[in-house]
Design a protein around this motif. Structure first.
Motif, short mmCIF file in Angstrom:
data_model
loop_
_atom_site.label_atom_id
_atom_site.label_comp_id
_atom_site.label_asym_id
_atom_site.label_seq_id
_atom_site.Cartn_x
_atom_site.Cartn_y
_atom_site.Cartn_z
N LEU A 264 0.81 -1.21 0.00
CA LEU A 264 0.00 0.00 0.00
C LEU A 264 0.85 1.26 0.00
CD1 LEU A 264 -2.73 1.42 0.15
CD2 LEU A 264 -2.74 1.00 2.62
N ALA A 265 1.95 1.23 0.70
CA ALA A 265 2.82 2.41 0.77
C ALA A 265 3.50 2.72 -0.55
CB ALA A 265 3.88 2.22 1.86
N LYS A 266 3.52 1.74 -1.46
CA LYS A 266 4.19 1.93 -2.75
C LYS A 266 3.20 2.14 -3.90
CE LYS A 266 8.26 -0.74 -1.36
NZ LYS A 266 9.10 -1.95 -1.63
N ARG A 267 1.90 2.21 -3.60
CA ARG A 267 0.93 2.49 -4.65
C ARG A 267 1.17 3.90 -5.19
NH1 ARG A 267 -4.05 -0.71 -4.67
NH2 ARG A 267 -5.25 1.09 -5.42
N PRO A 268 0.87 4.13 -6.45
CA PRO A 268 1.10 5.46 -7.02
C PRO A 268 0.37 6.55 -6.24
CG PRO A 268 0.60 3.86 -8.74
CD PRO A 268 0.34 3.18 -7.45
N TYR A 269 1.11 7.58 -5.87
CA TYR A 269 0.56 8.79 -5.24
C TYR A 269 -0.06 8.53 -3.87
CZ TYR A 269 1.26 10.41 -10.00
OH TYR A 269 1.81 10.69 -11.23
N SER A 270 0.34 7.46 -3.19
CA SER A 270 -0.15 7.23 -1.84
C SER A 270 0.28 8.35 -0.91
CB SER A 270 0.37 5.90 -1.29
OG SER A 270 -0.35 4.81 -1.79
N THR A 271 -0.54 8.64 0.07
CA THR A 271 -0.17 9.52 1.17
C THR A 271 0.34 8.65 2.32
OG1 THR A 271 -1.82 11.18 0.59
CG2 THR A 271 -1.04 11.19 2.86
N ILE A 272 1.43 9.05 2.94
CA ILE A 272 1.93 8.37 4.14
C ILE A 272 1.89 9.39 5.26
CG2 ILE A 272 3.83 7.13 5.22
CD1 ILE A 272 4.64 6.17 2.45
N LEU A 273 0.93 9.20 6.17
CA LEU A 273 0.65 10.17 7.22
C LEU A 273 1.33 9.75 8.51
CD1 LEU A 273 -1.07 12.76 7.49
CD2 LEU A 273 -2.97 11.30 8.24
N GLN A 274 2.05 10.68 9.11
CA GLN A 274 2.78 10.38 10.34
C GLN A 274 1.82 10.36 11.54
OE1 GLN A 274 6.05 9.46 10.33
NE2 GLN A 274 5.76 9.60 8.09
N PRO A 275 2.21 9.66 12.62
CA PRO A 275 1.33 9.58 13.79
C PRO A 275 0.93 10.96 14.32
CG PRO A 275 3.14 8.01 13.99
CD PRO A 275 3.44 8.86 12.78
N GLY A 276 -0.35 11.08 14.64
CA GLY A 276 -0.85 12.33 15.20
C GLY A 276 -1.15 13.41 14.18
N LYS A 277 -0.86 13.16 12.91
CA LYS A 277 -1.06 14.18 11.88
C LYS A 277 -2.39 13.98 11.17
CE LYS A 277 2.94 16.13 12.52
NZ LYS A 277 3.02 17.51 13.10
N LYS A 278 -2.81 15.08 10.49
CA LYS A 278 -4.04 15.07 9.70
C LYS A 278 -3.73 15.52 8.27
CE LYS A 278 -6.94 16.37 13.67
NZ LYS A 278 -7.92 17.36 14.20
N ALA A 279 -4.53 15.07 7.34
CA ALA A 279 -4.44 15.51 5.95
C ALA A 279 -5.83 15.85 5.46
CB ALA A 279 -3.81 14.44 5.07
N ARG A 280 -5.94 16.93 4.69
CA ARG A 280 -7.24 17.39 4.20
C ARG A 280 -7.26 17.35 2.68
NH1 ARG A 280 -10.25 22.06 2.65
NH2 ARG A 280 -12.32 22.13 3.62
N PHE A 281 -8.41 16.96 2.14
CA PHE A 281 -8.63 16.87 0.71
C PHE A 281 -10.01 17.45 0.44
CE2 PHE A 281 -6.34 13.36 2.49
CZ PHE A 281 -5.20 13.21 1.70
N ALA A 282 -10.17 18.18 -0.67
CA ALA A 282 -11.48 18.79 -0.91
C ALA A 282 -11.68 19.10 -2.38
CB ALA A 282 -11.63 20.08 -0.09
N PHE A 283 -12.95 19.10 -2.78
CA PHE A 283 -13.31 19.68 -4.06
C PHE A 283 -14.49 20.61 -3.86
CE2 PHE A 283 -16.29 16.09 -4.27
CZ PHE A 283 -17.41 16.63 -4.91
#
Length: 291
Positions: A264-283
């Motif tokens: 999964l970590a090597k799939r194209p354009y994967s996000t790897i999120l560090q512990p305690g962090k957040k990521a936001r995505f929107a349209f």
């Protein structure tokens, strides 16, 4: 049983289901519906949220830290019941937290929040992923909304996708549901693509890079929907052959590469999120007031 939440303002009305936190309808004040209706004769989706993978995995399995896990196409979020945690007249927020069911196929502690919010003629659909685990967490996140083709009042007109950046991004196709990494000539000409149903006989058209942060989907001399994307570098266009809809899909992550790793970590354009962090995505999509 899934429940629904309705949000509305003087311009727009949106219904969202607790199942998958999926938008069920999008209508303007004049009564016109713009979102696909989910007719199962063609495709019963309407606007699924894709997590923790986008697209297919080889043999429907992913690798995480050396172990294999079963994972259906587009992940489990779209088939999961979310909790409604906040709602106003013009906003609703649903959340999905890790559970025994998710840990069996995706061994991480996480929180996925999906929010729909109205502002005038604009709808913002956002997803926030939080890593509540103690180790880095790989994932993909995508949106899969389907809009009517033809658009309301635009029967018989040509329908066009126009990229804000006016470029000609390279195209990739799928082989057995996986990404064929060979770059093909772009169907866009100076950022403009006149849609043709025949384009989708070979499944989705996928643009892994270069499509930019916004586009318009419009009927010639007719209504237009204007989109902008946040943290979503990949774009796909898809139609079930012969169906009266077009999916405009901004992603962060794609299907696995044909012949590539199942990690999964090597799939194209994967996000790897560090512990305690957040990521936001929107349209965001802006609806026409009139035409």
């Amino acid at each position: 049983m899934p429940s629904q939440t309705r949000i509305a303002n003087q311009h727009l009305t949106v219904d969202v289901s607790s199942l998958g936190a999926e938008m069920q309808s999008l209508a303007t004040a004049d009564g016109r519906s713009w979102l696909w209706n989910g007719d199962a004769a063609f495709w019963n989706g309407r606007s699924p949220v894709l997590f923790p993978i986008v697209g297919k995995a080889s043999e429907n399995g992913i690798g995480i830290e050396g172990r294999s896990y079963e994972m259906a196409q587009h992940g489990f979020a779209r088939r999961s019941e979310f909790d409604l945690v906040a709602a106003t007249e013009t906003m609703c927020r649903y959340e999905l937290a890790a559970s025994d069911m998710t840990r069996a196929v995706y061994p991480f502690e996480f929180l996925l929040a999906v929010e729909h919010a109205l502002n005038g003629l604009k709808l913002t659909v956002s997803a926030e992923v939080e890593n509540r685990d103690t180790r880095p967490m790989p994932f993909g996140l995508g949106f899969h909304p389907a809009f009517l083709w033809p658009l309301p009042g635009a029967e018989g007109k040509a329908h066009i996708v126009t990229l804000d950046n006016s470029v000609e991004p390279p195209l990739v196709r799928l082989g057995n549901g996986l990404i064929d990494p060979e770059r093909r000539d772009s169907p866009f000409k100076a950022g403009r693509l006149i849609l043709d149903h025949a384009m989708f006989e070979a499944d989705a058209m996928i643009f892994p890079e270069g499509a930019g942060e916004g586009l318009a989907y419009a009927a010639e001399d007719g209504p237009a929907l204007k989109f902008s994307f946040e943290n979503l570098p990949n774009l796909a266009l898809w139609q079930k052959p012969g169906a009266p809809f077009i999916c405009i899909e901004p992603w962060h992550g794609t299907a696995a590469d044909l012949g590539g790793s199942d990690d999964l970590a090597k799939r194209p354009y994967s996000t790897i999120l560090q512990p305690g962090k957040k990521a936001r995505f929107a349209f965001k999509v802006e609806l026409p007031a009139r035409f």
